[in-house]
Scaffold this active site. Structure first.
Site, short mmCIF file in Angstrom:
data_model
loop_
_atom_site.label_atom_id
_atom_site.label_comp_id
_atom_site.label_asym_id
_atom_site.label_seq_id
_atom_site.Cartn_x
_atom_site.Cartn_y
_atom_site.Cartn_z
N SER A 109 -11.26 19.66 -9.35
CA SER A 109 -12.57 18.99 -9.40
C SER A 109 -13.59 19.93 -10.04
CB SER A 109 -13.07 18.69 -7.99
OG SER A 109 -12.20 17.83 -7.32
N LYS A 118 -18.52 11.10 -0.72
CA LYS A 118 -18.81 12.53 -0.71
C LYS A 118 -20.31 12.68 -0.89
CE LYS A 118 -16.15 16.47 -2.07
NZ LYS A 118 -15.45 17.24 -3.09
N ARG A 171 -5.91 11.37 0.09
CA ARG A 171 -6.96 12.28 0.56
C ARG A 171 -7.23 11.99 2.03
NH1 ARG A 171 -12.51 12.16 -2.82
NH2 ARG A 171 -13.87 13.36 -1.46
#
Lengths: 207, 207
Positions: A109, A138, A40
């Protein structure tokens, strides 16, 4: 032969590794027990993301651990990744599937049962459900309680991994909701010894 | 039938348009004389980029003006764009070509004769050369003087468009280096009337 095992799913974030090298951290995490890796990168240039993905694929191939690319279909295509993980703000799965192929794994997700059902219907191969705890990775993530996580798992047939603030302390509670695996970021990568950190979490859920 | 004409090549940057809508600004620019459009989004989510690209394609199709996507092969694939523009920090053209197809147009940003020759050799269909002037759009851009621009144009057989700080005042000087077109960002999009701004630049180079 690639081993598909969602038990301990490492998601990378280079902001946690300081001046260490991501390949080394990923290798250590795999040696400690990580069974999947998701690369990521939210700020790298496309070229840097691509070069890094090639390097990380070298590591995951060595251990026959699947490598997923977060968000970027182009990078997943470029390195022939094993899979692609799509957030709710990424490309629609129908489009990713058109180019990435039926035999590849695509995860989505979700943070509600509704999103989970929709993702399964649209062809997701697994779900990443969370955030189960507030997370520094996040900060805008919606929270999913452990009972909600359990409902998501019961609502779908595909594997469900939990993500968001999971560490060695809460791993056991999260895993016992019946899900298939734990996605971990900082509780492995922010630690001085990613191998030991992985091994500790793995022991809590498989021990 | 799409008209490939590099003369006035609009590159988007939403930071210049305030609360106006990008589709409207692009349409006005085309009505004023823009002959190509490149959609460039550096901070949008993949989903937002995709949705915006679908909207802009609606506009460019209406006028048969080619739509290029900046950097992102996945978005270019997703909307079946007419072309892809790659910077030196984006995916290598060989990889983009593998997935994007021979019939599509791929442009590459260059700032030296060396980069231009390499880009042509690797299969680029056109070059974006610059920055010819310091620019607020890309503050880290290397500068290319007008004589260097002329050398780049002479070194290759493919079309060359200039980019970087081009406006109605310098358009004529830049165009007269012998290049095929001007890429313009703020001198169209930051203006209250993008149609008039495009028309003014167009008049300076084709009048």
């Amino acid at each position: 032969m690639l081993k598909w095992d969602y038990t301990l799913y490492l998601v990378t974030d280079r902001s946690y590794i300081g001046d260490r090298n991501l390949e080394d951290c990923v290798e250590e995490a795999i040696l400690g027990g990580a069974t999947m890796v998701q690369l990521r990168e939210k700020t790298a240039s496309s070229l840097d993301f691509y070069h890094l993905a090639v390097k990380i694929k070298g590591v995951t191939r060595k251990y026959q651990v699947p490598l997923m690319i977060n968000d970027r279909l182009d990078i997943a295509l470029a390195i022939d990744a094993d899979g692609l993980h799509l957030g709710q703000d990424d490309l629609p799965i129908e489009i990713a599937r058109r180019y990435f192929g039926r035999e590849k794994v695509i995860g989505i997700s979700v943070s509600t049962v509704e999103e989970a059902l929709l993702a399964e219907k649209s062809g997701a191969d697994y779900l990443g459900a969370g955030a189960v705890f507030p997370t520094g990775t996040k900060t805008d993530a919606k929270l999913v309680s452990l009972p909600e996580l359990s409902l998501i798992k019961k609502a779908v047939k595909i594997p469900v991994v939990a993500i968001g603030g999971i560490n060695e302390t809460n791993a056991c509670d999260v895993f016992h909701t019946g899900i298939d695996g734990l996605s971990v970021v900082s509780a492995i990568l922010a630690r001085k010894d990613p191998r030991k950190a992985s091994a500790e979490i793995k022991a809590r859920i498989t021990g």
